[in-house]
Design a protein around this motif. Structure first.
Motif, mmCIF file in Angstrom:
data_model
loop_
_atom_site.group_PDB
_atom_site.id
_atom_site.type_symbol
_atom_site.label_atom_id
_atom_site.label_comp_id
_atom_site.label_asym_id
_atom_site.label_seq_id
_atom_site.Cartn_x
_atom_site.Cartn_y
_atom_site.Cartn_z
ATOM 1 N N THR A 204 9.087 -1.633 5.200
ATOM 2 C CA THR A 204 8.157 -0.990 4.280
ATOM 3 C C THR A 204 6.939 -1.875 4.024
ATOM 4 O O THR A 204 5.801 -1.391 3.996
ATOM 5 N N ILE A 205 7.144 -3.158 3.859
ATOM 6 C CA ILE A 205 6.031 -4.092 3.669
ATOM 7 C C ILE A 205 5.155 -4.119 4.915
ATOM 8 O O ILE A 205 3.923 -4.102 4.821
ATOM 9 N N THR A 206 5.777 -4.144 6.089
ATOM 10 C CA THR A 206 5.022 -4.136 7.345
ATOM 11 C C THR A 206 4.188 -2.874 7.463
ATOM 12 O O THR A 206 3.003 -2.928 7.828
ATOM 13 N N GLN A 207 4.770 -1.723 7.137
ATOM 14 C CA GLN A 207 4.033 -0.457 7.179
ATOM 15 C C GLN A 207 2.865 -0.477 6.190
ATOM 16 O O GLN A 207 1.782 0.004 6.495
ATOM 17 N N GLY A 208 3.095 -1.050 5.015
ATOM 18 C CA GLY A 208 2.015 -1.150 4.030
ATOM 19 C C GLY A 208 0.870 -2.004 4.531
ATOM 20 O O GLY A 208 -0.307 -1.661 4.333
ATOM 21 N N ASN A 209 1.190 -3.100 5.193
ATOM 22 C CA ASN A 209 0.134 -3.959 5.750
ATOM 23 C C ASN A 209 -0.621 -3.254 6.875
ATOM 24 O O ASN A 209 -1.834 -3.420 6.997
ATOM 25 N N ILE A 210 0.086 -2.481 7.670
ATOM 26 C CA ILE A 210 -0.582 -1.729 8.749
ATOM 27 C C ILE A 210 -1.535 -0.679 8.146
ATOM 28 O O ILE A 210 -2.670 -0.538 8.588
ATOM 29 N N GLN A 211 -1.057 0.016 7.133
ATOM 30 C CA GLN A 211 -1.900 1.022 6.481
ATOM 31 C C GLN A 211 -3.112 0.376 5.816
ATOM 32 O O GLN A 211 -4.212 0.933 5.828
ATOM 33 N N LEU A 212 -2.924 -0.806 5.284
ATOM 34 C CA LEU A 212 -4.046 -1.530 4.678
ATOM 35 C C LEU A 212 -5.093 -1.884 5.731
ATOM 36 O O LEU A 212 -6.290 -1.730 5.494
ATOM 37 N N LYS A 213 -4.655 -2.306 6.911
ATOM 38 C CA LYS A 213 -5.598 -2.627 7.984
ATOM 39 C C LYS A 213 -6.354 -1.402 8.459
ATOM 40 O O LYS A 213 -7.526 -1.478 8.826
ATOM 41 N N ASN B 251 -3.574 7.069 -6.651
ATOM 42 C CA ASN B 251 -2.357 7.857 -6.878
ATOM 43 C C ASN B 251 -1.426 7.804 -5.673
ATOM 44 O O ASN B 251 -0.208 7.710 -5.825
ATOM 45 N N TRP B 252 -2.009 7.866 -4.471
ATOM 46 C CA TRP B 252 -1.207 7.768 -3.253
ATOM 47 C C TRP B 252 -0.454 6.427 -3.214
ATOM 48 O O TRP B 252 0.751 6.393 -2.950
ATOM 49 N N ALA B 253 -1.170 5.339 -3.475
ATOM 50 C CA ALA B 253 -0.553 4.012 -3.447
ATOM 51 C C ALA B 253 0.552 3.914 -4.504
ATOM 52 O O ALA B 253 1.645 3.409 -4.221
ATOM 53 N N ARG B 254 0.285 4.404 -5.696
ATOM 54 C CA ARG B 254 1.272 4.367 -6.775
ATOM 55 C C ARG B 254 2.544 5.123 -6.367
ATOM 56 O O ARG B 254 3.655 4.624 -6.561
ATOM 57 N N GLU B 255 2.376 6.300 -5.792
ATOM 58 C CA GLU B 255 3.535 7.096 -5.373
ATOM 59 C C GLU B 255 4.324 6.412 -4.260
ATOM 60 O O GLU B 255 5.559 6.470 -4.242
ATOM 61 N N GLU B 256 3.630 5.769 -3.335
ATOM 62 C CA GLU B 256 4.320 5.053 -2.258
ATOM 63 C C GLU B 256 5.161 3.909 -2.815
ATOM 64 O O GLU B 256 6.303 3.705 -2.400
ATOM 65 N N PHE B 257 4.601 3.154 -3.756
ATOM 66 C CA PHE B 257 5.357 2.056 -4.349
ATOM 67 C C PHE B 257 6.541 2.590 -5.147
ATOM 68 O O PHE B 257 7.646 2.038 -5.081
ATOM 69 N N LYS B 258 6.353 3.664 -5.888
ATOM 70 C CA LYS B 258 7.457 4.266 -6.650
ATOM 71 C C LYS B 258 8.558 4.769 -5.718
ATOM 72 O O LYS B 258 9.745 4.600 -5.990
#
Length: 79
Positions: free
Chosen positions: A68-77, A47-54
């Protein structure tokens, strides 16, 4: 089959590649979520991921999208 036919609109090569980059990030995040040891966390994280993408889907400026893509990759790491 042309890219524009598949997507219903004409995309530049840059837009198409950016879209592919975002889809790959989404897939990688979902895969990481399902590897989380606690099953209860799966729903919360999904749900968190879905809301972030929305929340970020209306971004149009190139710098904002890249950040935003860079932040997403950092959060993924950090996952």
């Amino acid at each position: 089959m042309a890219i524009s036919h598949v997507l219903g609109a004409t995309l530049s090569l840059k837009q198409f590649l950016r879209r592919q980059q975002i889809l790959l990030l989404c897939r990688r995040i979902l895969q990481a979520i399902w590897q989380a040891p606690n099953v209860c966390d799966h729903k919360y994280l999904k749900n968190w991921a879905r809301e972030e993408f929305k929340r970020n889907k209306s971004a149009t400026e190139e710098d904002t999208i890249q950040m935003t893509i860079t932040q997403g990759n950092i959060q993924l790491k950090e996952f």
